[in-house]
Motif scaffolding. Structure first.
Motif, PDB file in Angstrom:
ATOM      1  N   SER A 173      19.357  13.072  -9.680  1.00 40.07           N
ATOM      2  CA  SER A 173      18.484  13.772  -8.528  1.00 40.07           C
ATOM      3  C   SER A 173      18.211  12.391  -7.757  1.00 40.07           C
ATOM      4  O   SER A 173      17.898  11.189  -8.416  1.00 40.07           O
ATOM      5  N   VAL A 174      18.478  12.561  -6.192  1.00 44.72           N
ATOM      6  CA  VAL A 174      17.805  11.453  -5.726  1.00 44.72           C
ATOM      7  C   VAL A 174      16.166  11.350  -5.844  1.00 44.72           C
ATOM      8  O   VAL A 174      15.340  10.504  -5.779  1.00 44.72           O
ATOM      9  N   GLY A 175      15.691  12.774  -5.679  1.00 47.93           N
ATOM     10  CA  GLY A 175      14.225  12.831  -5.723  1.00 47.93           C
ATOM     11  C   GLY A 175      13.667  12.595  -7.200  1.00 47.93           C
ATOM     12  O   GLY A 175      14.302  12.842  -8.131  1.00 47.93           O
ATOM     13  N   LEU A 205      24.570  12.015  -2.346  1.00 53.52           N
ATOM     14  CA  LEU A 205      24.505  13.510  -1.898  1.00 53.52           C
ATOM     15  C   LEU A 205      24.044  13.808  -0.598  1.00 53.52           C
ATOM     16  O   LEU A 205      23.726  14.853  -0.128  1.00 53.52           O
ATOM     17  N   ARG A 222      11.986  19.572  -0.492  1.00 54.67           N
ATOM     18  CA  ARG A 222      11.147  20.053  -1.670  1.00 54.67           C
ATOM     19  C   ARG A 222      10.254  21.343  -1.110  1.00 54.67           C
ATOM     20  O   ARG A 222       9.644  21.113   0.036  1.00 54.67           O
ATOM     21  N   HIS A 249      18.743  26.255  -4.347  1.00 48.94           N
ATOM     22  CA  HIS A 249      18.663  24.798  -4.537  1.00 48.94           C
ATOM     23  C   HIS A 249      20.307  24.160  -4.695  1.00 48.94           C
ATOM     24  O   HIS A 249      20.457  23.741  -5.535  1.00 48.94           O
ATOM     25  N   SER A 286      22.946  19.592  -3.092  1.00 51.27           N
ATOM     26  CA  SER A 286      23.951  18.969  -3.588  1.00 51.27           C
ATOM     27  C   SER A 286      25.237  19.356  -4.282  1.00 51.27           C
ATOM     28  O   SER A 286      25.886  18.739  -5.096  1.00 51.27           O
ATOM     29  N   ARG A 319      28.188  16.530  -7.245  1.00 46.89           N
ATOM     30  CA  ARG A 319      27.528  16.611  -8.548  1.00 46.89           C
ATOM     31  C   ARG A 319      28.180  15.740  -9.398  1.00 46.89           C
ATOM     32  O   ARG A 319      27.567  15.123 -10.373  1.00 46.89           O
ATOM     33  N   MET A 370      26.867  12.283  -8.527  1.00 46.42           N
ATOM     34  CA  MET A 370      25.748  11.952  -9.230  1.00 46.42           C
ATOM     35  C   MET A 370      25.430  11.981 -10.685  1.00 46.42           C
ATOM     36  O   MET A 370      24.909  10.977 -11.113  1.00 46.42           O
TER      37      MET A 370
HETATM   38  C1  DGY Z   1      17.990  15.714  -5.373  1.00 48.54           C
HETATM   39  O1  DGY Z   1      18.683  15.080  -5.887  1.00 48.54           O
HETATM   40  O2  DGY Z   1      16.778  15.456  -5.227  1.00 48.54           O
HETATM   41  C2  DGY Z   1      18.187  17.029  -4.924  1.00 48.54           C
HETATM   42  O3  DGY Z   1      17.391  17.858  -4.376  1.00 48.54           O
HETATM   43  C3  DGY Z   1      19.154  17.884  -5.992  1.00 48.54           C
HETATM   44  O4  DGY Z   1      20.080  18.647  -5.130  1.00 48.54           O
END
Ligand code: DGY
Length: 318
Positions: A77-79, A102, A237, A284, A287, A293, A296
């Motif tokens: 995830s980026v988060g 993403l 989020r 959700h 991405s 995916r 990622m």
């Molecule tokens: C993230 O990468 O933070 C997204 O929420 C995942 O889809």
């Protein structure tokens, strides 16, 4: 020479699993179940690296319980708000993420929610499935035209900017609020005050990270500042929104419609949304394209490769 061990909490797209299998001794979560501190620790037994999703809470307890063998928490995830970075630092664990790849897919989902919510797509789909369509009626499911409307973006980072491009293509005027003006904002108007942005937003879309400061950002008072009938989009989020307040505003008509891809306590979500026809709900999927995916997963593996080779990971958070 024995392979390094990687524990992955969920199944990954095939190309990522193949790459992991070629290099590592890999273990996947059996049924995509959510891991808590003790199951994550068991799953990571003997592992050198773990790959986790935002659904796997890596709080201080979970990090303390991880086996000593683990050297890196690679976020798929980026988060990374689900990882307690201070706890990771105390354990001298690296934490990495998967930025950039993403951006476009997530901006696409924001556009889908914008158009779906404004054009009542969920209600139309349900009407067809219920066999209730009796032909074109000039008054059937009238939505809101987005052309010419004002889009307020909270958080003009990469995803916010990509969504702004899509909204401009729909003829929307874009305004945004950030802590400071963004170089990526193009011709979008910077609004220094969040409250002022709210007052000018026919559509409000959240793209800021979840932090202690942004938790509950869209509460009852802020929802009341939006023009009556405004549309709210959240692909960032879930905890950015006070769900009770949004549900009340959707019921009263203060908010005309909402499009939500993220929720507090996923995979749980507030049951009040289920009774509301003017909310489009997605699980959700921001991405969730095979291309994104996979990209990622490849970044998550690049990060692990670097740590195992004693190099600086390309996307280090700590
Ligand atoms: C993230 O990468 O933070 C997204 O929420 C995942 O889809």
């Amino acid at each position: 020479m024995p392979k390094f061990k990687v524990a992955v909490t969920r199944r990954l797209p095939p190309a990522c699993e193949e790459r992991l299998a070629a290099t590592y001794d890999t273990r996947f979560g059996a049924d995509d179940a959510v891991f808590d501190a003790s199951t994550l620790a068991q799953h990571a037994d003997g592992a050198d690296a773990v790959i986790v999703t935002p659904a796997d809470a890596c709080n201080a307890a979970a990090i303390a319980a991880l086996p000593a063998s683990v050297r890196v928490i690679s976020c798929f995830s980026v988060g990374f708000e689900h990882v307690d970075l201070d706890a990771a630092k105390r354990r001298k664990l690296r934490v990495t993420n998967t930025p950039d790849v993403l951006t476009e897919a997530t901006a696409d989902i924001a556009l889908l929610l914008l158009l779906g919510a404004s054009r009542r797509a969920t209600e139309g789909d349900q009407l067809m499935r219920d066999g209730k369509w009796i032909g074109l009626r000039p008054t059937l499911l009238l939505g809101t035209q987005v052309t010419g409307k004002r889009l307020g973006i909270v958080g003009m980072g990469r995803i916010g900017a990509a969504f702004a491009d899509r909204a401009r293509a729909c003829g929307m005027k874009v305004l945004y609020h950030n802590r400071r003006p963004s170089r990526d904002a193009g011709d979008a108007t910077y609004v220094a005050s969040l409250d002022e942005l709210l007052a000018q937003s026919d559509v409000l879309s959240l793209h800021c990270p979840l932090t202690p400061d942004t938790k509950g950002l869209l509460d009852a008072a802020r929802l009341a500042r939006l023009p009556k009938g405004a549309i709210v989009i959240n692909t960032a989020r879930g905890p950015l929104i006070d769900d009770d307040a949004l549900i009340a505003a959707l019921k009263s008509g203060q908010i005309g419609a909402a499009g939500l891809d993220v929720f507090a306590n996923e995979p749980q979500f507030h049951p009040g949304y289920l009774d509301l026809p003017n909310v489009m709900l997605l699980p959700h999927l921001g991405s969730a394209t095979l291309e994104t995916r996979t990209a990622m997963g490849m970044l998550a593996i690049d990060n692990i490769d670097a740590v195992m080779a004693g190099r600086e990971p390309p996307h280090a958070v700590v």
